[in-house]
Design an enzyme around this catalytic site. Sequence first.
Site, PDB file in Angstrom:
ATOM      1  N   HIS A  52       0.827  -1.205   0.000  1.00 21.82           N
ATOM      2  CA  HIS A  52       0.000   0.000   0.000  1.00 21.82           C
ATOM      3  C   HIS A  52       0.864   1.259   0.000  1.00 21.82           C
ATOM      4  O   HIS A  52       0.580   2.213  -0.721  1.00 21.82           O
ATOM      5  CB  HIS A  52      -0.927  -0.002   1.217  1.00 21.82           C
ATOM      6  CG  HIS A  52      -2.206  -0.731   1.005  1.00 21.82           C
ATOM      7  ND1 HIS A  52      -2.286  -2.101   0.987  1.00 21.82           N
ATOM      8  CD2 HIS A  52      -3.477  -0.286   0.771  1.00 21.82           C
ATOM      9  CE1 HIS A  52      -3.545  -2.474   0.780  1.00 21.82           C
ATOM     10  NE2 HIS A  52      -4.275  -1.389   0.637  1.00 21.82           N
ATOM     11  N   LYS A 112      -9.081  -8.446   8.361  1.00 23.55           N
ATOM     12  CA  LYS A 112      -9.691  -8.857   9.624  1.00 23.55           C
ATOM     13  C   LYS A 112      -9.815  -7.658  10.536  1.00 23.55           C
ATOM     14  O   LYS A 112      -9.095  -6.666  10.387  1.00 23.55           O
ATOM     15  CB  LYS A 112      -8.894  -9.974  10.316  1.00 23.55           C
ATOM     16  CG  LYS A 112      -7.581  -9.563  10.952  1.00 23.55           C
ATOM     17  CD  LYS A 112      -6.962 -10.754  11.667  1.00 23.55           C
ATOM     18  CE  LYS A 112      -5.578 -10.441  12.236  1.00 23.55           C
ATOM     19  NZ  LYS A 112      -5.606  -9.583  13.419  1.00 23.55           N
TER      20      LYS A 112
END
Length: 496
Positions: free
Chosen positions: A349, A415
């Site tokens: 990212h 998650k």
Amino acid sequence: MSDRITQAHLVDSIAEALQYISYYHPPDFITAMADAYNAEQSPSAKAAIAQILINSRMCATGHRPICQDTGVANVFVEVGVEARTDWTRPMQDMIDDAVRRAWLLETNPLRASVVVDPLDTRRNSGDNTPAMVQTELVAGNSVHVTVSSKGGGSENKTQFAVLNPSASVADWVVDRVAQMGAGWCPPGILGIGVGGSVDKAMAMAKASLNEAIDITYLRARGPQNRIEEMRLDILDRINALGIGAQGLGGITTALDVKIATFPTHAASMPVALIPNCAATRHIDFMLTGDGPATFAPPDLSLWPEIEGQGPIGRHISLDDLTDDVLASLTPGETLLLSGKLYTGRDAAHKRMVETLRAGGELPVDLRDRALYYVGPVDAIPGEVIGPAGPTTSTRMDKFTEEVLAATGLKLMIGKAERGAEAIDAIRRHGAVYLIAVGGAAYLVSQAIKAARVVAYGDLGMESIREFTVEDMPVTVAVDTKGNSIHETGPRQWART
């Protein structure tokens, strides 16, 4: 007098222990999770616990890691002052040899997660060294060793404060857990260190996580001192928060609470809180000079029979993510994903956003695609990919707006909860956030039918991969309107 405890005894034992705990949960943890599964009333939380237990049994029989985050090696060594050894090397060096051997074992390679030079290059050591070592001289002529592997998701939720002596430790712990979110992958164990100094409190909390789960026995027998009363009180109050497995809302958030204390300064009350996740991994052994330790596998009858183990949920094609399909997804809904998706976590990212800001093009086209926050374990012969469970998504929150705006990405999979900034970005761009179960990495990997590195190969486990998946189980966490199961679920199951 015992025979000499050799360097080989120590190194061989620790290396074998690290491999052992990579695929075997402690028996007391399996029993506690089975009890939690049987008691759970929330359908979403019960399904998550079921995945964790199914994954655990698969790992026990397949000898592959319980979680893709195979953790940092934590080794506690108590050396008897009368122990006869032939050691000529520093403890750290001997233990690092054991870690290196365990992590690079060809039949079950573990994921290297340790980076050196944490303030600058953050280059991966490649073999998960160095270990985190605590050594103590104690009475006796033997060496007692406790080995654990601690994942980053739970470690990152560590809390610490120096409270006023008159403050309530229980109130502080419950408040901290309420604020911690689901990134530590509950249900798990909470370790609390009270007193000593700042470093002593942390060390006590970490060591307490290796104690056997005994809260059911304690409740049946009844508390016999203040610490036991506090353990029961804190556990009951935390479970009443309704956070539940994976933060989906449910009646069991913690399986046990451990408390260790030490004398402290009259003006202080240091308190450390360290959670252990659903990938709780530890074992201890004693060396007396008669050879390295041996470890017996747990009895497979410990794992409960779980009905309906096949994939259940709504089938979604990742190759046809239309706006109508996305708008139809609702928080808490179980999906089975099939098609192509890309992987990318922190380092990927960061590089993508730097490229976009510089006006460059990304190496992959994310338009109308899904991105899975994962750093998988390397495959062994016969596997497409090693265990490939999700990482904590909140670390990607600061990148979410720029990535969604520039790429047209539609789905994100990770998650735990998303922060307000990320949820707002998801709503504005009509995207959806899904969660896979943390602690079910081997189970998830069975849905991956093809895998290849497509970009940023130098990032190792953090490189961008293309996965082809079939019936990959996930749960809708944030819908296109910004509604989050991590807010509505715990609210529904909280008991005031």
